[in-house]
Design an enzyme around this catalytic site. Structure first.
Site, PDB file in Angstrom:
ATOM      1  N   ARG A 108     -42.508  10.325 -67.115  1.00  0.00           N
ATOM      2  CA  ARG A 108     -42.958   8.947 -67.336  1.00  0.00           C
ATOM      3  C   ARG A 108     -44.177   8.744 -66.441  1.00  0.00           C
ATOM      4  O   ARG A 108     -44.079   8.856 -65.216  1.00  0.00           O
ATOM      5  CB  ARG A 108     -41.855   7.951 -66.981  1.00  0.00           C
ATOM      6  CG  ARG A 108     -42.389   6.525 -66.911  1.00  0.00           C
ATOM      7  CD  ARG A 108     -41.299   5.482 -66.830  1.00  0.00           C
ATOM      8  NE  ARG A 108     -40.656   5.314 -68.125  1.00  0.00           N
ATOM      9  CZ  ARG A 108     -39.896   4.263 -68.454  1.00  0.00           C
ATOM     10  NH1 ARG A 108     -39.683   3.300 -67.585  1.00  0.00           N
ATOM     11  NH2 ARG A 108     -39.351   4.183 -69.654  1.00  0.00           N
ATOM     12  N   HIS A 135     -44.150   5.441 -76.444  1.00  0.00           N
ATOM     13  CA  HIS A 135     -42.788   5.560 -75.907  1.00  0.00           C
ATOM     14  C   HIS A 135     -41.879   6.104 -77.017  1.00  0.00           C
ATOM     15  O   HIS A 135     -41.019   5.392 -77.543  1.00  0.00           O
ATOM     16  CB  HIS A 135     -42.325   4.168 -75.442  1.00  0.00           C
ATOM     17  CG  HIS A 135     -41.119   4.173 -74.566  1.00  0.00           C
ATOM     18  ND1 HIS A 135     -40.523   5.322 -74.090  1.00  0.00           N
ATOM     19  CD2 HIS A 135     -40.372   3.137 -74.060  1.00  0.00           C
ATOM     20  CE1 HIS A 135     -39.481   4.994 -73.344  1.00  0.00           C
ATOM     21  NE2 HIS A 135     -39.368   3.687 -73.313  1.00  0.00           N
ATOM     22  N   GLN A 138     -37.887   5.810 -77.118  1.00  0.00           N
ATOM     23  CA  GLN A 138     -37.355   4.490 -77.442  1.00  0.00           C
ATOM     24  C   GLN A 138     -37.229   4.312 -78.951  1.00  0.00           C
ATOM     25  O   GLN A 138     -36.290   3.696 -79.447  1.00  0.00           O
ATOM     26  CB  GLN A 138     -38.266   3.404 -76.856  1.00  0.00           C
ATOM     27  CG  GLN A 138     -37.751   2.007 -77.088  1.00  0.00           C
ATOM     28  CD  GLN A 138     -36.489   1.681 -76.301  1.00  0.00           C
ATOM     29  OE1 GLN A 138     -36.443   1.878 -75.103  1.00  0.00           O
ATOM     30  NE2 GLN A 138     -35.466   1.192 -76.973  1.00  0.00           N
ATOM     31  N   ASP A 223     -41.722  -7.012 -77.055  1.00  0.00           N
ATOM     32  CA  ASP A 223     -41.684  -6.295 -75.774  1.00  0.00           C
ATOM     33  C   ASP A 223     -42.356  -7.207 -74.752  1.00  0.00           C
ATOM     34  O   ASP A 223     -43.007  -8.207 -75.125  1.00  0.00           O
ATOM     35  CB  ASP A 223     -42.451  -4.961 -75.930  1.00  0.00           C
ATOM     36  CG  ASP A 223     -42.399  -4.081 -74.674  1.00  0.00           C
ATOM     37  OD1 ASP A 223     -41.538  -4.318 -73.793  1.00  0.00           O
ATOM     38  OD2 ASP A 223     -43.236  -3.151 -74.572  1.00  0.00           O
ATOM     39  N   CYS A 263     -37.011  -3.265 -76.391  1.00  0.00           N
ATOM     40  CA  CYS A 263     -36.698  -2.038 -75.636  1.00  0.00           C
ATOM     41  C   CYS A 263     -36.087  -2.337 -74.268  1.00  0.00           C
ATOM     42  O   CYS A 263     -35.428  -1.491 -73.696  1.00  0.00           O
ATOM     43  CB  CYS A 263     -37.942  -1.167 -75.512  1.00  0.00           C
ATOM     44  SG  CYS A 263     -39.254  -1.906 -74.512  1.00  0.00           S
ATOM     45  N   ARG A 291     -30.243   4.905 -76.448  1.00  0.00           N
ATOM     46  CA  ARG A 291     -31.190   5.781 -75.750  1.00  0.00           C
ATOM     47  C   ARG A 291     -30.493   7.083 -75.367  1.00  0.00           C
ATOM     48  O   ARG A 291     -31.052   8.171 -75.512  1.00  0.00           O
ATOM     49  CB  ARG A 291     -31.740   5.084 -74.492  1.00  0.00           C
ATOM     50  CG  ARG A 291     -32.685   3.927 -74.748  1.00  0.00           C
ATOM     51  CD  ARG A 291     -33.988   4.382 -75.372  1.00  0.00           C
ATOM     52  NE  ARG A 291     -34.664   5.387 -74.587  1.00  0.00           N
ATOM     53  CZ  ARG A 291     -35.446   5.148 -73.525  1.00  0.00           C
ATOM     54  NH1 ARG A 291     -35.670   3.907 -73.142  1.00  0.00           N
ATOM     55  NH2 ARG A 291     -36.040   6.140 -72.879  1.00  0.00           N
TER      56      ARG A 291
HETATM   57  N1   CP Z   1     -36.753   0.732 -72.372  1.00  0.00           N
HETATM   58  C1   CP Z   1     -36.996   1.484 -71.302  1.00  0.00           C
HETATM   59  O1   CP Z   1     -37.665   2.519 -71.358  1.00  0.00           O
HETATM   60  O2   CP Z   1     -36.406   1.027 -70.145  1.00  0.00           O
HETATM   61  P1   CP Z   1     -36.629   1.560 -68.675  1.00  0.00           P
HETATM   62  O3   CP Z   1     -38.021   1.156 -68.244  1.00  0.00           O
HETATM   63  O4   CP Z   1     -35.569   0.870 -67.869  1.00  0.00           O
HETATM   64  O5   CP Z   1     -36.474   3.053 -68.651  1.00  0.00           O
HETATM   65  N1  NVA Z   2     -44.349  -1.812 -72.558  1.00  0.00           N
HETATM   66  C1  NVA Z   2     -43.424  -1.680 -71.465  1.00  0.00           C
HETATM   67  C2  NVA Z   2     -42.223  -0.893 -71.876  1.00  0.00           C
HETATM   68  C3  NVA Z   2     -41.180  -0.735 -70.817  1.00  0.00           C
HETATM   69  C4  NVA Z   2     -40.037   0.124 -71.241  1.00  0.00           C
HETATM   70  C5  NVA Z   2     -44.124  -1.002 -70.298  1.00  0.00           C
HETATM   71  O1  NVA Z   2     -44.890  -0.067 -70.522  1.00  0.00           O
HETATM   72  O2  NVA Z   2     -43.923  -1.432 -69.158  1.00  0.00           O
END
Ligand code: CP
Ligand code: NVA
Length: 304
Positions: A108, A135, A138, A223, A263, A291
């Site tokens: 990530r 992502h 997700q 989101d 998400c 997930r």
């Molecule tokens: N939806 C998602 O990826 O959540 P986190 O940021 O908690 O991993």
């Molecule tokens: N769009 C959000 C998603 C978090 C899971 C971010 O990137 O922070």
């Protein structure tokens, strides 16, 4: 490594064929039933997943870690604060080293190019656990959740309300791969990347009016307005997105059988009202649970 299996990465939904993606979603539902029945399934005994987190996470971290444990393997959490990555060791070198020790790497991070570089120098599969661009994990969970509640998503209409962000980009890729129509409602200046929109062809349409986007839709998704790394833009973004909050009146314009997905983490009173998030047509808790099942299917596919 002497494994003859061709090396596959999951950096983007477009890395897999529609058949493979639908197969993962179906397998995720099977693995979920097995897990709920208390059936042990440990095809990844002795395998290790390294997880590099340059941004915060609750769901991604716990779902991968629990998922690996359930499959008989193990997962290790690596943060740049405690590794040499944070002190400037090149990504290429980190990829070369880690991939000689572990069987899979989940990352990530911010720039999508970083994960592509990592994958280029990795001997083992690399999984995108979220970048600024997309992502994909997700979306496996989201497609599984929709399918479990309402059947096949192909041919349906999905409304994305809010930011043209990483999640929106993955919804656009999903429209292409899972064959649904996507209406993206975002304020001017917050559109998704036009190259990504172009990939989906006629399946993706950008509209400004969120009410029009949601009209008779089968699925409504939003989101946060402020993704990780955008904290300094908070005030400006909250102003720009003020008309894009998913509330009950907006959701009532969707089809009577419509579902709501997010998400998470969600900010009640910002992108979604509490009554929508906590209502029966909101399946966000199933989505979060999925997930783990979807990523178990992915890990089994890449490593099994
Ligand atoms: N939806 C998602 O990826 O959540 P986190 O940021 O908690 O991993
Ligand atoms: N769009 C959000 C998603 C978090 C899971 C971010 O990137 O922070």
């Amino acid at each position: 490594m002497t494994d003859s299996k061709p090396l596959r990465h999951f950096l983007n939904l477009l890395d897999f064929t529609p058949q493979e993606l639908n197969g993962l979603v179906a397998r995720a539902t099977e693995l979920k039933a097995m897990h709920h029945a208390g059936q042990r399934h440990t095809p990844l005994t002795g395998k290790t997943l390294a997880m590099i987190f340059e941004k915060s996470s609750t769901r991604t971290r716990v779902s991968f870690e629990a998922g690996m444990a359930q499959l008989g393997g193990s997962a290790m959490f690596l943060s740049p604060r405690d590794t040499q990555l944070g002190r400037g060791e090149p990504i290429e070198d980190t990829a070369r080293v880690l991939s000689r020790m572990v069987d899979c790497v989940m990352i990530r991070t911010f720039e999508h190019a970083s994960i592509e570089t990592f994958a280029k120098y990795s001997r083992v599969p690399v999984i995108n656990g979220l970048t600024d661009l997309c992502h994909p994990c997700q979306l496996l969970a989201d497609m599984q959740t929709y399918t479990e509640h309402r059947g096949e998503i192909a041919g349906r209409t999905v409304a994305w309300v809010g930011d043209g962000n990483n999640m929106c980009h993955s919804y656009i890729a999903a429209a292409k791969q899972f064959d649904f129509t996507l209406r993206v409602a975002c304020p001017d200046g917050y559109d998704p990347d036009p190259d990504i929109v172009a990939l989906a062809g006629e399946r993706c349409e950008i509209v400004r009016d969120p009410q029009a986007a949601v009209d008779a839709a089968d699925l409504v998704v939003t989101d946060t307005w402020i993704s990780m790394g955008q904290e300094e833009e908070k005030a400006r973004r909250e102003q720009a997105f003020a008309g894009y909050r998913v509330d009950r009146a907006m959701l009532d314009r969707a089809a009577p059988h419509a579902l709501f997905l997010h998400c998470l983490p969600a900010y009640r009173g910002k992108e979604v009202t509490a009554d929508v998030l906590d209502a029966a047509d909101s399946v966000v808790w199933d989505e979060a649970e999925n997930r783990m099942h979807a990523q178990k299917a992915l890990l089994e596919f890449l490593l099994g």
